[in-house]
Structures are given as structure tokens and as C-alpha cells.
Enzyme design. Structure first.
Site, PDB file in Angstrom:
ATOM      1  CE  LYS A  34      40.600  48.551  35.041  1.00  7.25           C
ATOM      2  NZ  LYS A  34      40.401  49.717  36.241  1.00  7.25           N
ATOM      3  CE1 TYR A 264      19.667  22.980  26.165  1.00  8.02           C
ATOM      4  CE2 TYR A 264      21.348  24.744  25.103  1.00  8.02           C
ATOM      5  CZ  TYR A 264      20.904  23.127  26.034  1.00  8.02           C
ATOM      6  OH  TYR A 264      22.033  22.543  25.812  1.00  8.02           O
TER       7      TYR A 264
HETATM    8  C1  LIG Z   1      40.389  50.754  36.035  1.00  8.09           C
HETATM    9  C2  LIG Z   1      40.816  51.817  36.260  1.00  8.09           C
HETATM   10  C3  LIG Z   1      41.322  52.652  35.257  1.00  8.09           C
HETATM   11  C4  LIG Z   1      40.180  53.021  34.458  1.00  8.09           C
HETATM   12  O1  LIG Z   1      39.460  53.238  34.245  1.00  8.09           O
HETATM   13  P1  LIG Z   1      38.209  54.085  32.525  1.00  8.09           P
HETATM   14  O2  LIG Z   1      37.403  54.146  33.030  1.00  8.09           O
HETATM   15  O3  LIG Z   1      39.098  52.076  31.944  1.00  8.09           O
HETATM   16  O4  LIG Z   1      39.648  53.994  32.100  1.00  8.09           O
HETATM   17  C5  LIG Z   1      41.909  54.243  36.260  1.00  8.09           C
HETATM   18  N1  LIG Z   1      42.287  53.940  37.360  1.00  8.09           N
HETATM   19  C6  LIG Z   1      42.037  53.424  37.942  1.00  8.09           C
HETATM   20  C7  LIG Z   1      42.343  53.415  39.845  1.00  8.09           C
HETATM   21  C8  LIG Z   1      41.086  51.721  37.561  1.00  8.09           C
HETATM   22  O5  LIG Z   1      40.530  50.824  38.388  1.00  8.09           O
END
Ligand SMILES: *Cc1c(COP(=O)(O)O)cnc(C)c1O
Length: 372
Positions: A34, A264
Site C-alpha cells: 500500500k 528562518y
Molecule cells: C499496513 C498494514 C499491514 C502492514 O503493516 P506493517 O506494520 O507495515 O508490516 C498489515 N495489515 C494491515 C491490515 C495493514 O493495514
């Protein structure tokens, strides 16, 4: 180029096999890609993993899954982050595997599938204590919805853990117990799913074996990171390596006398004659503003401190103690050089955030290059 990331697909492949070996034969590894594979490029990462024999990938949204389908990725795509009513059609159209979060979701997908005369597989997520998406409905209601959905097929039951890296709490054990109570009750009501899954990176890395079951869902560790533990964890089982290096070009090198203000709000004052490099990256590129006067970048293998505020497009660093550096030279914002490293976890700690947010925050004007 002002700023770019260099990504090693080989390292991601190695990380995948490290995870696979760790969980062992009989447990499927479903890589989570993702958020554009945590900014490593979802299409590239997907294609690379499919070549390694991966048959199932996870994303957050229907949009992400659709992009992969249109790019020719034909692995199963599990959409974990919820499906909007207007996205149900696309689930069927592109052959996606949604995670559903209520009996209502199951009925709605069934109705759409019947109408279109297309079948689909789906997973049901149980809220075992994370308190976010996932059903808290009575098992009888879940079972009734699943049993009466004859066109679509239940492939998995899953839950998500809130604090697998935290060994000061019993939340993980509580969640695992609650999840299996639901699984067993559903089974007694005639609901059987081939897959059970609960584990993302931290549950794998810290050996929460009761949560491994038939499939694990690593994201962060695929890209080389694990969250720091709380309390006293058992030995960390997973040693994967970062696959992303973030670089930026030096725009200018200046010599400043002692006692002058930099950037800044004059948040930095030179304490000595100082050689300063102005670097072509800032918070609009995702370099955290919180790293003003705190961050360090790698200049020819030497850690050079960030001087003053991080600007939108620029960073100023003290290179007095570094070898010669000239406009056009690259410095490393995140990565390793000559045995010295600045990684996303260190940057996150300094910025008061998590490594996920550093990787996902790298901006869209930062170019992406694959080095192998
Ligand atoms: C993002 C996600 C993962 C992966 O998590 P990590 O901590 O990056 O390994 C797994 N399961 C779900 C439901 C997620 O949303």
C-alpha cells in the site's frame, strides 16, 4: 536532479526471503504494498515480487489495486483499507479481493455480484481490540451474512494488532484470544475460511508466533524496518535491511564568519567560521521540518548537522568538518555511506514520529531510480 531516491529491488527481494524463511514453510507471506509500496513504487515492487513467486499482495484501497491491475499485475490483490459503496463495481470488474468489515458489507457485495453475475473472494476482518475497521457484530449475524452469500466466497478471517511491539501490555495476547474466540464460534456456526491472519511486521519480528497462523502481512519489514520495541521483548527475529537511499544535490557552498544567523527565525548562530552547504531538499520533499537544528545528513561519509530551520525547498548543513564538497555533489539524507548510516528510524525519532511516516512522507517531486 535536486533530490531523488535510489531503490534496490534486490534488497526488497532479499527481505522478502528473510521473512519467508523466518515464518517457515506452510505460512504464506503476503507482502503489503500500500501507499505506493511505502514510497518504493508499488508497480515495480509488485512485478519484482511476482517474479519471486508471490501470488497475493495487499494494498489499502481499490484505487491502489486498480492501478496495479492496469499495470498488468495479475496476482490476487487484497484490499485492506475499506471499500466505498461507489467502489464495489471496481472490485468485481478488476477481480479484487476486498476485506469486508461488517455483515452489511457482505450482503452488499453479494448483491452486486449477483447483479453482475461475477464472483469474488473476500476476507472478513474482526475488530479484536484495535478499535478501528473490523466487525464487532455478533457471530450469529456474521455467520448469517456469510452463509447466505452464495455468489461470493469467504477466503479469510483476519484481525489487526494494535501494539505487537509493546511488551509492557497484554493487549496483543488479549486480541489473539478474542480473535480465536470469534473464529471458533463462527466455525461452530458453519463458517469456515481457508486463511487466518493477524500479523504485520512487528508480530513477526518480535516472535508473536500465536499470531502467525496461515498467513502473515509484512509491510515495513519488507522495506527494511521494524518498530522499536517497548518493554522487554524476546530476541528480535527479523533483520531486514533498508532498500531505499534518499539523496539531494548541493546547490551552493558558502563560508560564514562566526556569529551570524542562519535561516528562518534566526534559529541558528554560527559559533565559529563555518563552511555551509545549501542542499536542494526541504520539507516539501518530505524532509521533516522538525529536524531543524537536529538532523544530520551524510556528506562523503561524514555526518553533517542541519543548521537552523528546514525550509520548504532547502536545507542548510554545516560541512566545516567534511571533505571538500562542491555544487552538484550529492549528499545522503537517508541511507548509508562508508559504514555510517542515517536511517528512517533515526530520522523519525528525532522528528517525534514513526519510520512509516518518514518513508511515506517522501514527496512526489523527489525522483525515483531503481539501482538494481
Ligand atoms: C499496513 C498494514 C499491514 C502492514 O503493516 P506493517 O506494520 O507495515 O508490516 C498489515 N495489515 C494491515 C491490515 C495493514 O493495514
Amino acid at each position: 536532479m535536486r533530490s531523488w531516491v535510489e531503490i534496490s529491488r534486490e534488497q526488497i527481494v532479499q527481505n522478502y526471503w528473510t521473512i519467508k524463511q523466518r515464518v517457515g514453510a506452510g505460512i504464506e507471506v503476503m507482502p503489503v504494498i500500500k501507499a505506493d509500496a511505502y514510497n518504493h513504487g508499488a508497480v515495480q515492487v509488485a512485478a519484482t515480487l511476482v517474479k519471486e513467486g508471490v501470488g497475493r499482495l495487499a494494498v489499502a484501497s481499490v484505487e491502489e489495486a486498480t492501478e496495479l491491475r492496469l499495470a498488468g499485475i495479475d496476482a490476487a490483490l487484497v484490499v485492506m483499507g475499506g471499500v466505498l459503496p461507489c467502489e464495489r463495481e471496481a472490485i468485481l470488474e478488476y477481480g479484487l479481493t476486498p476485506v469486508l468489515h461488517s455483515p452489511e458489507d457482505v450482503r452488499n457485495l453479494e448483491a452486486a455480484a449477483v447483479k453482475r453475475r461475477i464472483t469474488a473472494r473476500y476476507h472478513v476482518k474482526v475488530d479484536s481490540g484495535l478499535g478501528r475497521l473490523g466487525t464487532r457484530a455478533a457471530c450469529a449475524d456474521i455467520a448469517a451474512a456469510v452463509r447466505s452469500a452464495g455468489t461470493i466466497m469467504l477466503e479469510g478471517l483476519m484481525t489487526h494488532l494494535a501494539s505487537a511491539e509493546d511488551f509492557t501490555l497484554s493487549q496483543t495476547e488479549d486480541q489473539i484470544r478474542r480473535f480465536f474466540t470469534v473464529v471458533h464460534e463462527l466455525r461452530s456456526l458453519g463458517v469456515h475460511a481457508p486463511l487466518f491472519h493477524l500479523s504485520s511486521t512487528n508480530a513477526i519480528a518480535y516472535g508473536r508466533r500465536a499470531a502467525w497462523q496461515t498467513l502473515v502481512r509484512p509491510g515495513l519489514s519488507l522495506y527494511g524496518y521494524v518498530s522499536p520495541p517497548r518493554g522487554t521483548p524476546p530476541e528480535r527475529l527479523l533483520q531486514t535491511q533498508p532498500a531505499l537511499t534518499w539523496k539531494a544535490s548541493v546547490l551552493a557552498v558558502k563560508h560564514l564568519p562566526g556569529g551570524v544567523l542562519v535561516g528562518y527565525n534566526g534559529r541558528y548562530r554560527t559559533s565559529r567560521p563555518t563552511r555551509m552547504a545549501v542542499v536542494a531538499a526541504g520539507y516539501a520533499d518530505g524532509y521533516p521540518h522538525q529536524l531543524g537544528n537536529k538532523g544530520k545528513v551524510l556528506v562523503k561519509g561524514i555526518l553533517a548537522p542541519v543548521m537552523g530551520a528546514v525550509s520548504m525547498d532547502l536545507l542548510t548543513v554545516d560541512v566545516t568538518d567534511c571533505p571538500e564538497v562542491a555544487p552538484g555533489d550529492a549528499v545522503i539524507l537517508l541511507g548509508r555511506e562508508r559504514g555510517v548510516s542515517v536511517d528512517a528510524q533515526e530520522i523519525a525519532s528525532l522528528a517525534g514520529t514513526i519510520s512509516y511516516a518518514i518513508l511515506c512522507g517522501i514527496g512526489k517531486r523527489v525522483h525515483r531510480r531503481y539501482v538494481d
